[in-house]
Write a protein that holds these residues in place. Structure first.
Motif, PDB file in Angstrom:
ATOM      1  N   ALA A   1       0.829  -1.202   0.000  1.00 59.14           N
ATOM      2  CA  ALA A   1       0.000   0.000   0.000  1.00 59.14           C
ATOM      3  C   ALA A   1       0.869   1.260   0.000  1.00 59.14           C
ATOM      4  CB  ALA A   1      -0.934  -0.008   1.210  1.00 59.14           C
ATOM      5  N   GLN A   2       1.928   1.267   0.788  1.00 60.37           N
ATOM      6  CA  GLN A   2       2.819   2.429   0.840  1.00 60.37           C
ATOM      7  C   GLN A   2       3.531   2.638  -0.493  1.00 60.37           C
ATOM      8  OE1 GLN A   2       5.431   1.855   4.167  1.00 60.37           O
ATOM      9  NE2 GLN A   2       3.791   2.010   5.692  1.00 60.37           N
ATOM     10  N   ALA A   3       3.888   1.533  -1.166  1.00 57.27           N
ATOM     11  CA  ALA A   3       4.494   1.657  -2.490  1.00 57.27           C
ATOM     12  C   ALA A   3       3.517   2.306  -3.467  1.00 57.27           C
ATOM     13  CB  ALA A   3       4.936   0.282  -3.001  1.00 57.27           C
ATOM     14  N   GLY A   4       2.237   1.946  -3.364  1.00 56.06           N
ATOM     15  CA  GLY A   4       1.228   2.559  -4.222  1.00 56.06           C
ATOM     16  C   GLY A   4       1.080   4.048  -3.953  1.00 56.06           C
ATOM     17  N   THR A   5       1.101   4.419  -2.674  1.00 57.53           N
ATOM     18  CA  THR A   5       1.018   5.833  -2.326  1.00 57.53           C
ATOM     19  C   THR A   5       2.208   6.602  -2.893  1.00 57.53           C
ATOM     20  OG1 THR A   5      -0.164   5.279  -0.286  1.00 57.53           O
ATOM     21  CG2 THR A   5       0.841   7.456  -0.410  1.00 57.53           C
ATOM     22  N   LEU A   6       3.395   5.982  -2.812  1.00 58.22           N
ATOM     23  CA  LEU A   6       4.590   6.617  -3.351  1.00 58.22           C
ATOM     24  C   LEU A   6       4.448   6.857  -4.850  1.00 58.22           C
ATOM     25  CD1 LEU A   6       7.604   7.472  -3.245  1.00 58.22           C
ATOM     26  CD2 LEU A   6       8.177   5.057  -3.596  1.00 58.22           C
TER      27      LEU A   6
ATOM     28  N   GLY B   1     -15.500   3.778  -3.529  1.00 59.37           N
ATOM     29  CA  GLY B   1     -15.220   2.460  -2.976  1.00 59.37           C
ATOM     30  C   GLY B   1     -15.037   2.524  -1.479  1.00 59.37           C
ATOM     31  N   GLN B   2     -15.429   1.440  -0.805  1.00 58.27           N
ATOM     32  CA  GLN B   2     -15.219   1.324   0.636  1.00 58.27           C
ATOM     33  C   GLN B   2     -14.839  -0.107   0.938  1.00 58.27           C
ATOM     34  OE1 GLN B   2     -18.299   2.874   3.172  1.00 58.27           O
ATOM     35  NE2 GLN B   2     -17.332   2.177   5.049  1.00 58.27           N
ATOM     36  N   ASP B   3     -13.915  -0.287   1.890  1.00 55.17           N
ATOM     37  CA  ASP B   3     -13.547  -1.632   2.316  1.00 55.17           C
ATOM     38  C   ASP B   3     -13.182  -1.620   3.788  1.00 55.17           C
ATOM     39  OD1 ASP B   3     -12.983  -4.425   1.060  1.00 55.17           O
ATOM     40  OD2 ASP B   3     -11.344  -4.105   2.471  1.00 55.17           O
ATOM     41  N   LEU B   4     -13.467  -2.740   4.445  1.00 58.43           N
ATOM     42  CA  LEU B   4     -13.174  -2.871   5.868  1.00 58.43           C
ATOM     43  C   LEU B   4     -11.686  -2.747   6.146  1.00 58.43           C
ATOM     44  CD1 LEU B   4     -14.301  -3.600   8.712  1.00 58.43           C
ATOM     45  CD2 LEU B   4     -13.891  -5.989   8.126  1.00 58.43           C
ATOM     46  N   SER B   5     -10.860  -3.256   5.245  1.00 58.80           N
ATOM     47  CA  SER B   5      -9.407  -3.248   5.430  1.00 58.80           C
ATOM     48  C   SER B   5      -8.816  -1.931   4.963  1.00 58.80           C
ATOM     49  CB  SER B   5      -8.770  -4.406   4.653  1.00 58.80           C
ATOM     50  OG  SER B   5      -7.381  -4.234   4.531  1.00 58.80           O
ATOM     51  N   GLU B   6      -8.111  -1.263   5.859  1.00 56.32           N
ATOM     52  CA  GLU B   6      -7.445  -0.016   5.488  1.00 56.32           C
ATOM     53  C   GLU B   6      -6.366  -0.269   4.439  1.00 56.32           C
ATOM     54  OE1 GLU B   6      -5.035   3.662   7.656  1.00 56.32           O
ATOM     55  OE2 GLU B   6      -6.225   2.247   8.847  1.00 56.32           O
ATOM     56  N   THR B   7      -5.676  -1.403   4.555  1.00 59.61           N
ATOM     57  CA  THR B   7      -4.641  -1.755   3.585  1.00 59.61           C
ATOM     58  C   THR B   7      -5.233  -1.938   2.197  1.00 59.61           C
ATOM     59  OG1 THR B   7      -3.211  -2.787   5.235  1.00 59.61           O
ATOM     60  CG2 THR B   7      -2.940  -3.503   2.953  1.00 59.61           C
ATOM     61  N   SER B   8      -6.307  -2.724   2.098  1.00 65.81           N
ATOM     62  CA  SER B   8      -6.940  -2.964   0.798  1.00 65.81           C
ATOM     63  C   SER B   8      -7.476  -1.671   0.201  1.00 65.81           C
ATOM     64  CB  SER B   8      -8.068  -3.987   0.936  1.00 65.81           C
ATOM     65  OG  SER B   8      -7.558  -5.268   1.273  1.00 65.81           O
ATOM     66  N   ALA B   9      -8.095  -0.830   1.030  1.00 64.09           N
ATOM     67  CA  ALA B   9      -8.627   0.437   0.540  1.00 64.09           C
ATOM     68  C   ALA B   9      -7.501   1.312  -0.006  1.00 64.09           C
ATOM     69  CB  ALA B   9      -9.378   1.154   1.652  1.00 64.09           C
ATOM     70  N   SER B  10      -6.373   1.320   0.662  1.00 64.82           N
ATOM     71  CA  SER B  10      -5.239   2.125   0.204  1.00 64.82           C
ATOM     72  C   SER B  10      -4.699   1.612  -1.123  1.00 64.82           C
ATOM     73  CB  SER B  10      -4.138   2.117   1.271  1.00 64.82           C
ATOM     74  OG  SER B  10      -3.025   2.878   0.863  1.00 64.82           O
ATOM     75  N   ILE B  11      -4.617   0.276  -1.266  1.00 65.54           N
ATOM     76  CA  ILE B  11      -4.153  -0.309  -2.532  1.00 65.54           C
ATOM     77  C   ILE B  11      -5.130   0.038  -3.652  1.00 65.54           C
ATOM     78  CG2 ILE B  11      -3.760  -2.486  -3.758  1.00 65.54           C
ATOM     79  CD1 ILE B  11      -2.672  -3.623  -1.119  1.00 65.54           C
ATOM     80  N   ALA B  12      -6.436  -0.088  -3.386  1.00 58.96           N
ATOM     81  CA  ALA B  12      -7.446   0.238  -4.396  1.00 58.96           C
ATOM     82  C   ALA B  12      -7.330   1.692  -4.828  1.00 58.96           C
ATOM     83  CB  ALA B  12      -8.841  -0.050  -3.846  1.00 58.96           C
ATOM     84  N   ALA B  13      -7.168   2.598  -3.860  1.00 57.10           N
ATOM     85  CA  ALA B  13      -7.061   4.019  -4.186  1.00 57.10           C
ATOM     86  C   ALA B  13      -5.861   4.294  -5.081  1.00 57.10           C
ATOM     87  CB  ALA B  13      -6.971   4.835  -2.896  1.00 57.10           C
TER      88      ALA B  13
ATOM     89  N   GLY C   1      -5.583   7.409 -13.535  1.00 55.79           N
ATOM     90  CA  GLY C   1      -6.160   8.716 -13.812  1.00 55.79           C
ATOM     91  C   GLY C   1      -7.647   8.791 -13.542  1.00 55.79           C
ATOM     92  N   THR C   2      -8.170   7.840 -12.746  1.00 55.87           N
ATOM     93  CA  THR C   2      -9.602   7.809 -12.444  1.00 55.87           C
ATOM     94  C   THR C   2      -9.901   8.673 -11.228  1.00 55.87           C
ATOM     95  OG1 THR C   2      -9.752   5.551 -13.294  1.00 55.87           O
ATOM     96  CG2 THR C   2     -11.553   6.311 -11.880  1.00 55.87           C
ATOM     97  N   GLU C   3     -10.924   9.490 -11.345  1.00 54.94           N
ATOM     98  CA  GLU C   3     -11.363  10.264 -10.182  1.00 54.94           C
ATOM     99  C   GLU C   3     -12.051   9.312  -9.217  1.00 54.94           C
ATOM    100  OE1 GLU C   3     -14.463  13.801  -8.866  1.00 54.94           O
ATOM    101  OE2 GLU C   3     -14.053  13.472 -10.995  1.00 54.94           O
ATOM    102  N   ALA C   4     -11.478   9.126  -8.051  1.00 53.66           N
ATOM    103  CA  ALA C   4     -11.984   8.111  -7.130  1.00 53.66           C
ATOM    104  C   ALA C   4     -11.945   8.617  -5.701  1.00 53.66           C
ATOM    105  CB  ALA C   4     -11.152   6.834  -7.247  1.00 53.66           C
ATOM    106  N   ALA C   5     -12.922   8.136  -4.936  1.00 55.28           N
ATOM    107  CA  ALA C   5     -12.935   8.344  -3.488  1.00 55.28           C
ATOM    108  C   ALA C   5     -13.046   6.974  -2.854  1.00 55.28           C
ATOM    109  CB  ALA C   5     -14.112   9.228  -3.085  1.00 55.28           C
ATOM    110  N   VAL C   6     -11.996   6.537  -2.179  1.00 52.81           N
ATOM    111  CA  VAL C   6     -11.978   5.225  -1.546  1.00 52.81           C
ATOM    112  C   VAL C   6     -11.725   5.419  -0.059  1.00 52.81           C
ATOM    113  CG1 VAL C   6     -10.908   2.942  -1.493  1.00 52.81           C
ATOM    114  CG2 VAL C   6     -11.048   4.189  -3.656  1.00 52.81           C
ATOM    115  N   VAL C   7     -12.593   4.849   0.771  1.00 55.03           N
ATOM    116  CA  VAL C   7     -12.478   5.010   2.217  1.00 55.03           C
ATOM    117  C   VAL C   7     -12.405   3.642   2.875  1.00 55.03           C
ATOM    118  CG1 VAL C   7     -13.728   7.194   2.193  1.00 55.03           C
ATOM    119  CG2 VAL C   7     -14.992   5.070   2.559  1.00 55.03           C
ATOM    120  N   ALA C   8     -11.809   3.603   4.064  1.00 50.65           N
ATOM    121  CA  ALA C   8     -11.739   2.376   4.855  1.00 50.65           C
ATOM    122  C   ALA C   8     -12.802   2.424   5.938  1.00 50.65           C
ATOM    123  CB  ALA C   8     -10.358   2.218   5.477  1.00 50.65           C
TER     124      ALA C   8
END
Length: 582
Positions: free
Chosen positions: A87-92, A179-191, A198-205
């Motif tokens: 997830a942190q790699a994706g954020t980077l 998008g919403q997911d119980l797992s904060e890790t999964s939500a971060s990867i999805a985001a 380039g998709t406008e997205a709002a993903v929350v945990a």
């Protein structure tokens, strides 16, 4: 992150461009092949640095790509931190900011410079999903694409309230996705995956049932692959929730809560595609809600897919006349039939519909196999029969001795004292019905299924590792994967893999437990007797015990297939679709 990166036999085979059998031969024939630095006897891990040196020494060509180096560095942190680091790699890659340590951040950035940020990240996500295939439920790509095509008419917004790592949100052409997911890790990867596209997205945990991250929002379409059979979905807290427009979901029918949650979030006339367990189409407890969905015109189709059913729904508009028929289709053998059948149904020209009035007059059983046409039912019966006949497993080839072997014995208690086994249990007051961490439950051990519980971080949690032996009151299993924590009412036995085979231990524990009868005194695992043998002598026993466990799983599958075969046979013989052979 100072750990030496490790590789398993499959990784070595991939790096050297050979099969796994070749790696096994190297280990057997060459005394100087690197010794395992971790893992288990059946799934050892080796130092990547030592393996590279050995391959160079023997002149064997190999190539460790930059992607493999990045992946091995991520893995070196351990299973429980792997998702966090991905997830942190994706954020980077998506934002340029990340708490990754500088050296690893530089490697990830170099990988992105070489292949592009999106390709680099999808490589890491794919490896992550492979490594945690038993813990992470991911919708099949072909099913995900089908679901989106069926409901996404090019609207402006699409929502997935159980989005996981974002699989269902990658295909839509919508201008905005939620998008919403119980797992904060999964939500971060999805985001990160969506942002890199380039998709406008709002993903929350968060827990969509208890803490709806998009309360009041209406999407043009909703897609969902919710967790199945999740009993702790919030029945007590949500009894009076306004989402239950079609009836309060029974405690044991959480999927019907997800269906109504999805309908709440779609505009009038908008479509919903949600995957459901096959039993949801017929279970008596959900009969009233199914009937109400049909009467209102909300439930439009039930389609049988491999392993699950697909429910297609439409949010009724005010004053709209509900349809008189519903599409019921079996597509387990061919997904390509679904889209044409759905379009035909929407155009009011389908020949695969069932009258709603007939369903309401009966048990509201919408199981596709029950409503198949003549040719379809016959094909389903033949396919179920073939699967039943092919589902057998071979028992181990065991030699019968005239006299039992006279071997030195020891006990589990003695092996614990000698340090060959460590026995661990979950904290006594641990709860497994909500939180970030996946939890292995007693039911999971009994049925061989992935971890189904959830827990919050707390002191005393036992983190499961590959090769651990886990026992409940009625079941014993050797785990192939880690990445979760031990649940209540389970005991974990971690063996010294250099001296004790986990399958060997599991077999004797299971045999001892099976001899305990109802009404007997409490079973003391520490008194379990087993022969004192060398690791080499233990391994044939372990292989035989493992084969018996596979046989048990096969018999369970045969039982399920047998029930399907019986039901299809009864339906076909009584309604004229099948006929006895002359």
């Amino acid at each position: 992150m100072s750990h030496d990166p490790t590789v398993n036999a499959g990784d070595i085979a991939r790096l050297a461009g050979v099969g796994r059998a070749a790696v096994s031969n190297w280990r057997r024939r060459h005394d100087d092949f690197p010794q395992p630095t971790g893992g288990t006897a059946n799934q050892p891990l080796f130092s990547l640095r030592q393996v590279e040196a050995w391959l160079r020494r023997y002149g064997k060509s190999y190539q460790v790509s930059l992607g493999d180096r990045v992946w091995q560095r991520l893995k070196a942190a351990g299973d429980l931190r792997l998702g966090e680091l991905v997830a942190q790699a994706g954020t980077l890659l998506a934002t340029g900011e990340s708490p990754l340590e500088p050296e690893l951040a530089d490697l990830v950035s170099e990988l992105a410079a070489q292949h592009g940020a999106l390709t680099a990240y999808e490589f890491l996500v794919e490896r992550y999903l492979e490594a945690h295939s038993r813990q992470l439920s991911v919708t099949r790509d072909d099913v995900a694409e089908l679901m989106v095509r069926l409901v996404d008419a090019g609207g402006t917004t699409i929502l997935d309230p159980a989005c996981g790592v974002g699989t269902l949100l990658l295909a839509p052409k919508a201008a905005r996705v939620l998008g919403q997911d119980l797992s904060e890790t999964s939500a971060s990867i999805a985001a990160a995956r969506l942002r890199l596209r380039g998709t406008e997205a709002a993903v929350v945990a968060g827990d969509s049932m208890r803490h709806d991250g998009f309360a009041g929002d209406k999407a043009d379409a909703v897609v969902c692959d919710p967790p199945f059979n999740e009993r702790a979905w919030g029945y007590e807290e949500l009894t009076g929730d306004p989402r239950w427009e079609y009836g309060l979901p029974p405690r044991g029918e959480p999927e019907l809560a997800w269906v109504q949650h999805c309908l709440t979030h779609v505009r009038p006339g908008g479509l919903v595609a949600v995957l459901m367990p096959p039993a949801a189409a017929s279970r008596r407890a959900g009969r009233r809600i199914r009937a109400n969905l049909l009467r209102a015109g909300a439930l439009r189709a039930v389609v049988a897919l491999p392993g699950s059913d697909l429910w297609l729904l439409r949010r009724p508009s005010a004053g709209e006349r509900p349809p008189s028929e519903v599409l019921i289709l079996d597509a387990t053998a061919d997904l390509s039939v679904v889209e044409p059948a759905w379009r035909a149904y929407l155009d009011d020209r389908s020949d695969q519909t069932v009258r709603i009035i007939d369903l309401l007059a009966d048990e509201v059983d919408m199981t596709p196999a029950r409503h198949q046409r003549r040719g379809d039912l016959g094909r389903a019966f033949a396919e179920a029969r073939d699967r039943f006949l092919a589902a057998g497993a071979t028992p181990p080839d065991l030699r019968v001795l005239d006299e039992p072997l006279d071997q030195p014995v020891t006990t589990v208690g003695d092996l614990i004292k000698e340090g060959l086994i460590i026995a661990l249990q979950a904290p006594p007051k641990m709860a497994a019905h909500g939180g970030e961490l996946p939890v292995l439950t007693a039911d999971d051990v009994a049925h061989g299924t992935p971890p189904s519980g959830r827990a919050t971080a707390q002191q005393g949690l036992v983190h499961v590792q590959p090769g651990d032996v886990v026992a409940s009151y009625s079941s014993v299993r050797v785990l192939a994967d880690g990445g979760c924590v031990l649940g209540p009412h389970l005991t974990l036995y971690r063996v010294d893999a250099r001296r004790l085979d986990p399958d060997f231990l599991a077999g004797f524990l299971r045999a001892a437990g099976s001899r305990v009868t109802t009404g007997s005194s409490r079973f003391d695992v520490r008194r379990t007797r087993l022969p004192r043998l060398s690791l080499k002598e233990q391994e044939p026993y372990g292989a035989a015990f493992r084969q018996l466990a596979v046989l048990e799983d096969a018999l369970r599958e045969i039982s399920t297939l047998g029930q399907t075969l019986i039901r299809l046979g009864l339906d076909g013989l009584t309604d004229g679709h099948l006929h006895p052979q002359s």
